[in-house]
Write an enzyme that holds these catalytic residues in place. Structure first.
Site, mmCIF file in Angstrom:
data_model
loop_
_atom_site.group_PDB
_atom_site.id
_atom_site.type_symbol
_atom_site.label_atom_id
_atom_site.label_comp_id
_atom_site.label_asym_id
_atom_site.label_seq_id
_atom_site.Cartn_x
_atom_site.Cartn_y
_atom_site.Cartn_z
ATOM 1 N N ASN A 128 0.805 -1.232 0.000
ATOM 2 C CA ASN A 128 0.000 0.000 0.000
ATOM 3 C C ASN A 128 0.830 1.269 0.000
ATOM 4 O OD1 ASN A 128 -2.397 -1.362 0.005
ATOM 5 N ND2 ASN A 128 -2.679 -1.279 2.213
ATOM 6 N N LYS A 180 12.772 -13.224 -34.866
ATOM 7 C CA LYS A 180 12.068 -12.052 -35.391
ATOM 8 C C LYS A 180 11.449 -12.382 -36.750
ATOM 9 C CE LYS A 180 13.697 -9.454 -32.003
ATOM 10 N NZ LYS A 180 12.851 -8.878 -30.952
ATOM 11 N N LYS A 182 8.716 -11.214 -33.948
ATOM 12 C CA LYS A 182 8.301 -11.948 -32.761
ATOM 13 C C LYS A 182 6.889 -12.524 -32.893
ATOM 14 C CE LYS A 182 8.807 -8.223 -30.118
ATOM 15 N NZ LYS A 182 8.812 -7.405 -28.879
ATOM 16 N N ASP A 208 10.264 -14.615 -27.998
ATOM 17 C CA ASP A 208 10.153 -13.301 -27.375
ATOM 18 C C ASP A 208 9.057 -13.330 -26.320
ATOM 19 O OD1 ASP A 208 11.105 -10.747 -26.956
ATOM 20 O OD2 ASP A 208 11.065 -10.222 -29.074
ATOM 21 N N HIS A 298 12.428 -13.452 -18.931
ATOM 22 C CA HIS A 298 12.387 -12.203 -19.689
ATOM 23 C C HIS A 298 11.758 -11.155 -18.776
ATOM 24 C CE1 HIS A 298 11.427 -9.171 -22.620
ATOM 25 N NE2 HIS A 298 12.035 -9.845 -23.590
ATOM 26 N N HIS A 331 17.328 -10.777 -18.236
ATOM 27 C CA HIS A 331 17.805 -9.647 -19.038
ATOM 28 C C HIS A 331 18.212 -8.520 -18.092
ATOM 29 C CE1 HIS A 331 16.192 -11.066 -23.035
ATOM 30 N NE2 HIS A 331 15.667 -11.926 -22.181
ATOM 31 N N SER A 383 20.649 -7.883 -24.290
ATOM 32 C CA SER A 383 19.937 -7.916 -25.568
ATOM 33 C C SER A 383 19.290 -6.571 -25.837
ATOM 34 C CB SER A 383 18.862 -9.014 -25.557
ATOM 35 O OG SER A 383 17.848 -8.710 -24.620
#
Length: 489
Positions: A128, A180, A182, A208, A298, A331, A383
């Site tokens: 809170n 890619k 993604k 991803d 991730h 990451h 990355s």
């Protein structure tokens, strides 16, 4: 000296300032078993920093807005959090563009927290209190976690040492790439991207954060095609390969189902997103250890609360919690890439993840000495906007216990995905060889890459394509004690 009201006066009905309720104790000496949190506080106009710190201590432990007689049924003097120090934040207040801010140190007794539960820890520390009106803005900057509490957590499921042994790869950073685009690829085309990257020399390919199970590609199809690619690339290269199979889903039951399927296909690694929540992360970490699986995290969603300097939570705290929770990868920034990252701050993140013992280092944002006891180390992942031409800088900044993930820097190569992977692997091997030969690879980095590119056309094309690419923007999260600028490339 404490200004706390004691005796019968303390328990009279009504409202008493937090400072006088016992939540401000400037003479308090923290115990070795206390959890200490350091907050950046911006008090409301007219609120003393000590009162603001006491309010944060109260609202994150035992207090409510008024006196309650049931305090007398507890060991309230023990269970109250104790704000014991406030320091003005450098370069804030009068004469600057920033409102006056303060670092507030608050100690919490260990008995306030359930053992082995990140969810319970965070319910108090960042519950809170972040919406509390007594402060205009609040940011959790750092924590000291006592060994007594650390030992109630599993820690990383695998750890750096065992991961390297399983992969049989030593003495260099690991290489990866994110598939890619993604979103939108079919399962078959997705698997082809994975194969090309691994065949070209990468150690890992990766889902991803937002690829789960969508109409264009069901998760089971993705897993099957990706593991076919992994197995073919491993057979072709003679190296252990992997693909981070993202098992993130809407329920724990679905995540366990996907993880079990990944295991049945022979995967060495699975992946989850930070947004699944602390309890789910701990649950998957326990599963990963039980099933001898590397667990990649991730940090999707992290910047919603870590990027602003005056409110939210510093990423170094997330690093600590995730090491406790039990992830193997996270990451943690690149310094030279496209994402937010001040060099000094990122050094602090990497030290938090990889050191057995972290000393105080104000320039790196480390406010507390931290003994990590026997918890395994976490492998940081770099990355976002990195390419082969930065290899000497990446090795210098980040060391060798790191995964360098070149997504666009692999898949965007003009000769294709496999050529992009070759370029990155050759650049890394050339830099590691130069380092091992004793050359000044940082100073000679461009020359080393040019020499390697003479016999490697993919590397030459990569250097020509991205040589002028920079992301030289000012960082929002910089060191308070040492002025610094975001590295340029």
């Amino acid at each position: 000296m404490s200004e706390a009201i004691t005796g019968a006066e303390r328990y009279k009905s009504g409202v008493i300032p937090y400072k006088k309720m016992g939540y401000w104790e400037p003479d308090y000496v923290p115990k070795d078993t206390d959890i200490i949190a350091m907050f950046r506080i911006t008090p409301q106009a007219g609120v003393e920093p000590e009162e603001a710190a006491a309010a944060v201590a109260g609202e994150s432990s035992t207090a409510t807005w008024t006196v309650v007689w049931t305090d007398r049924l507890t060991a309230c003097e023990l269970y109250r959090a104790k704000a014991f120090r406030t320091d003005p934040v450098p370069n804030t207040g009068e004469g600057t563009k920033t409102e006056q801010q303060y670092f507030a140190y608050i100690a919490y007794d260990l008995d306030l927290f359930e053992p082995g539960s990140i969810a319970n820890l965070t319910a108090s520390i960042i519950g809170n209190v972040f919406g509390f009106k007594a402060v205009k803005a609040l940011r959790l900057e750092d924590m000291r976690i006592p060994v007594a509490y650390l030992k109630t957590f599993q820690g990383p499921a695998t750890g750096i040492i065992v991961e390297r042994e399983r992969l049989d790869k030593f003495g260099r950073p690991l290489l990866g790439a994110t598939t890619k685009p993604k979103l939108g690829l079919s399962g078959r085309n997705y698997g082809r991207v994975v194969y090309e990257g691994l065949k070209g020399g990468l150690d890992f390919m990766k889902d991803d954060e937002n690829i789960n199970s969508q109409p264009f590609m069901h998760w089971r199809d993705r897993f099957l095609y990706c593991m076919e690619a992994v197995n073919k690339a491993s057979a072709a290269t003679g190296e252990v390969k992997g693909h981070y199979l993202n098992v993130t889903a809407g329920t724990m039951e679905e995540m366990y189902e996907r993880a079990e399927f990944a295991k049945s296909l022979g995967s060495v690694i699975i992946m989850i997103d930070l947004v699944i929540g602390y309890t789910a992360i701990q649950s998957m970490a326990k599963w990963a250890r039980k099933n001898d699986m590397i667990l990649h995290l991730h940090r999707a969603g992290n910047s919603t609360y870590s990027r602003q300097k005056n409110h939210g939570m510093n990423f170094r705290v997330i690093c600590k919690w995730m090491r406790m929770a039990g992830v193997d990868h996270i990451h943690a920034g690149t310094v030279v890439g496209k994402l937010e990252g001040d060099p000094l701050m990122i050094k602090g993140f990497y030290d938090t993840l990889r050191d057995r013992h972290t000393p105080v280092s104000l320039e790196h944002g480390l406010f507390f000495e931290q003994d990590w006891a026997s918890l395994n180390k976490v492998m940081p992942v770099a990355s976002g906007g990195i390419h082969a031409g930065q290899m000497h800088q990446l090795l210098d900044y980040l060391g060798e216990d790191v995964i360098l993930q070149f997504g666009g820097g692999t898949i965007g190569h003009p000769q294709g995905i496999q050529a992009g992977a070759v370029a990155n692997r050759v650049a890394l091997e050339a830099m590691i060889m130069a380092r091992n030969e004793g050359r000044d690879y940082v100073k000679e980095g461009p020359q080393i890459l040019e020499e390697a590119a003479k016999w490697c056309t993919p590397l030459k094309l990569a250097l020509d394509t991205w040589k002028d690419i920079t992301f030289n923007y000012e960082s929002t999260d910089t060191a308070d004690f040492v002025p610094s600028e975001t590295a340029s490339v």
